[in-house]
Scaffold this motif. Structure first.
Motif, PDB file in Angstrom:
ATOM      1  N   ILE A  96       1.180  -1.006  -0.311  1.00  0.00           N
ATOM      2  CA  ILE A  96       0.049   0.265   0.059  1.00  0.00           C
ATOM      3  C   ILE A  96       0.829   1.502   0.261  1.00  0.00           C
ATOM      4  O   ILE A  96       1.755   1.557   0.470  1.00  0.00           O
ATOM      5  N   SER A  97       0.592   2.047  -1.204  1.00  0.00           N
ATOM      6  CA  SER A  97       1.261   3.480  -1.037  1.00  0.00           C
ATOM      7  C   SER A  97       0.563   4.667  -0.564  1.00  0.00           C
ATOM      8  O   SER A  97      -0.622   5.089  -0.481  1.00  0.00           O
ATOM      9  N   PRO A 100     -10.418   2.664  -3.819  1.00  0.00           N
ATOM     10  CA  PRO A 100     -10.758   0.905  -3.404  1.00  0.00           C
ATOM     11  C   PRO A 100      -9.452   0.016  -4.292  1.00  0.00           C
ATOM     12  O   PRO A 100      -8.526   0.934  -4.927  1.00  0.00           O
ATOM     13  N   PHE A 101      -9.263  -0.471  -3.474  1.00  0.00           N
ATOM     14  CA  PHE A 101      -8.410  -1.614  -4.058  1.00  0.00           C
ATOM     15  C   PHE A 101      -8.438  -2.597  -4.718  1.00  0.00           C
ATOM     16  O   PHE A 101      -9.283  -3.129  -5.175  1.00  0.00           O
ATOM     17  N   GLY A 146      -6.053  -5.664  -7.711  1.00  0.00           N
ATOM     18  CA  GLY A 146      -4.765  -6.278  -7.884  1.00  0.00           C
ATOM     19  C   GLY A 146      -3.696  -6.677  -6.671  1.00  0.00           C
ATOM     20  O   GLY A 146      -4.960  -6.640  -5.363  1.00  0.00           O
ATOM     21  N   LYS A 147      -2.767  -6.651  -6.927  1.00  0.00           N
ATOM     22  CA  LYS A 147      -1.924  -6.897  -6.023  1.00  0.00           C
ATOM     23  C   LYS A 147      -1.435  -5.439  -5.152  1.00  0.00           C
ATOM     24  O   LYS A 147      -0.740  -6.065  -4.118  1.00  0.00           O
ATOM     25  N   ARG A 148      -2.007  -4.541  -5.882  1.00  0.00           N
ATOM     26  CA  ARG A 148      -1.243  -3.307  -4.512  1.00  0.00           C
ATOM     27  C   ARG A 148      -2.446  -2.329  -4.894  1.00  0.00           C
ATOM     28  O   ARG A 148      -2.643  -2.324  -5.786  1.00  0.00           O
ATOM     29  N   TYR A 149      -2.233  -1.232  -3.780  1.00  0.00           N
ATOM     30  CA  TYR A 149      -2.275   0.157  -4.918  1.00  0.00           C
ATOM     31  C   TYR A 149      -1.884   0.310  -5.449  1.00  0.00           C
ATOM     32  O   TYR A 149      -0.755   0.401  -5.794  1.00  0.00           O
ATOM     33  N   ARG A 150      -2.544   1.437  -6.281  1.00  0.00           N
ATOM     34  CA  ARG A 150      -2.218   2.247  -7.820  1.00  0.00           C
ATOM     35  C   ARG A 150      -0.697   2.882  -7.529  1.00  0.00           C
ATOM     36  O   ARG A 150      -0.528   3.984  -6.356  1.00  0.00           O
TER      37      ARG A 150
END
Length: 301
Positions: free
Chosen positions: A64-65, A292-293, A295-299
Motif C-alpha cells: 500500500i502506498s 478502492p483496492f 489487484g496486488k497493490r494500491y495504484r
C-alpha cells in the motif's frame, strides 16, 4: 486577535521528520494505521516499510502506498520536500508566491507552480462546503469585487466573490453575477432557515425575510456600519481586506482559471487563525478516503 498556539518551527520540523522514512510512516499511520485490515488477505497488520517506500502486509506481502489518492500522487519529489513546503505555506498569513517557493527549494518556475498549486488544491479540499447558522444565530453575507484577474492571458478583468461568515468560519465562492437569481439559491443551500442574516443594503437581499430568514440591514451608503439592533458585517469586511492584500500584494495577478484555489487558501488560513500549529498537522495528516483496492497493490502514488 490572540494566538493560542505556536506554529511549528523549522527546528521542530527537523526533529520530528529527520528523514524520508519518518514522513512516509506518518502518512501511512495517519491514513491507515498498523491495525488496518489488509484488503487482500483481510487480516489486520502489522505492516512494514519496504525498500520501495511502501508499506507491505507482513502476512501476504500486499503493498500500500500512502501517497495514493493524495496531492502527493505521481510526484517524484520526496515526501519530506512536500512536508517542508506545506510548513512554509503555514508560516505566512497572506500567502506565499511561486517565485519564493522556487528560490527557497531551488526549483524551476514550472515545478514550484505545480507544487504550490497542488497544495492550494489540498487546502481547498479541507475547506469543504459548510452549512451555516440556525435558529437565532447571526450570519453575515456580503460580496466584493477583486480586480487584476487575468482571463486567457488577455488583459485583466474583475471577479465577484460572495462570502458567508458566522464570525468563526468563512466560506467564499466565485459568482458570475451579484443579482438575486444568483445569490438567493446559494443562501438557501448554505444557510439554515431561521438564521438572522446581517447584510448591507444591496437590493439582491431585499427578499430574504420572505424565504424563512430574519434579515437585518446596515446601510453603508449613509455610513451606517452597525444597525440599531447591533448587527454588522465587519467580520467579512475585514476578511475581504486580507484576501485582497494576499492577491494584490503577494501574487499581483491571478488567472481566472485558478482564482478559486487562491481564495480557498485564504479561507483555510482564516479557519486556523487562532490555532496555527494545527494548520500544518491538518495538511499532512488529513486526506481524502483511500482508493478502492485493485489487484496486488494500491495504484502507485
Amino acid at each position: 486577535m490572540p494566538i493560542t498556539q505556536k506554529s511549528l518551527s523549522i527546528f521542530d520540523f527537523e526533529g520530528l521528520f529527520p528523514n524520508e522514512d519518518s514522513c512516509v510512516s506518518h502518512l501511512f499511520n495517519s491514513r491507515f494505521g498498523q491495525n488496518y485490515a489488509c484488503p487482500k488477505c483481510d487480516k489486520e497488520g502489522p505492516w512494514y516499510l519496504n525498500k520501495y517506500k511502501r508499506f507491505a502486509c507482513s502476512r501476504c506481502g500486499c503493498q500500500i502506498s500512502g501517497r495514493s489518492g493524495t496531492v502527493f500522487s505521481y510526484s517524484n519529489h520526496p515526501l519530506r520536500t512536500w512536508f517542508r513546503a506545506m510548513l512554509v505555506f503555514t508560516h505566512t498569513r497572506t500567502g506565499i508566491s511561486n517565485a519564493f517557493i522556487a528560490r527557497h527549494f531551488g526549483f524551476s518556475h514550472e515545478t514550484s507552480w505545480r507544487l504550490a498549486n497542488k497544495i492550494r488544491s489540498h487546502m481547498a479540499w479541507h475547506c469543504g462546503t459548510p452549512i451555516f447558522g440556525g435558529a437565532g444565530e447571526h450570519v453575515e453575507i456580503d460580496e466584493t469585487l477583486i480586480r487584476g484577474i487575468r482571463r486567457g492571458g488577455k488583459g485583466s478583468c474583475r471577479a465577484i466573490i460572495f462570502g458567508i461568515s458566522d464570525r468563526k468560519r468563512v466560506s467564499t465562492m466565485i459568482v458570475p453575477k451579484r443579482n438575486r437569481a444568483t445569490l438567493e439559491p446559494i443562501i438557501r443551500a448554505r444557510i439554515r432557515p431561521g438564521t438572522i442574516i446581517n447584510s448591507d443594503g444591496w437590493r439582491a437581499y431585499d427578499h430574504l425575510s420572505e424565504i424563512g430568514f430574519e434579515h437585518i440591514k446596515c446601510n453603508h451608503k449613509i455610513g451606517q456600519w452597525v444597525s440599531e439592533e447591533g448587527a454588522h458585517t465587519r467580520h467579512l469586511d475585514t476578511y475581504w481586506t486580507t484576501l485582497k492584500r494576499s492577491i494584490r500584494g503577494i501574487h499581483l495577478h491571478v488567472s481566472m482559471d485558478h482564482l478559486e484555489k487562491y481564495i480557498k487558501e485564504c479561507e483555510f488560513r482564516h479557519t486556523f487563525r487562532k490555532k496555527p500549529a494545527d494548520m500544518f498537522w491538518d495538511l499532512i495528516s488529513k486526506h481524502p478516503p483511500p482508493l478502492p483496492f485493485s489487484g496486488k497493490r494500491y495504484r502507485k502514488g
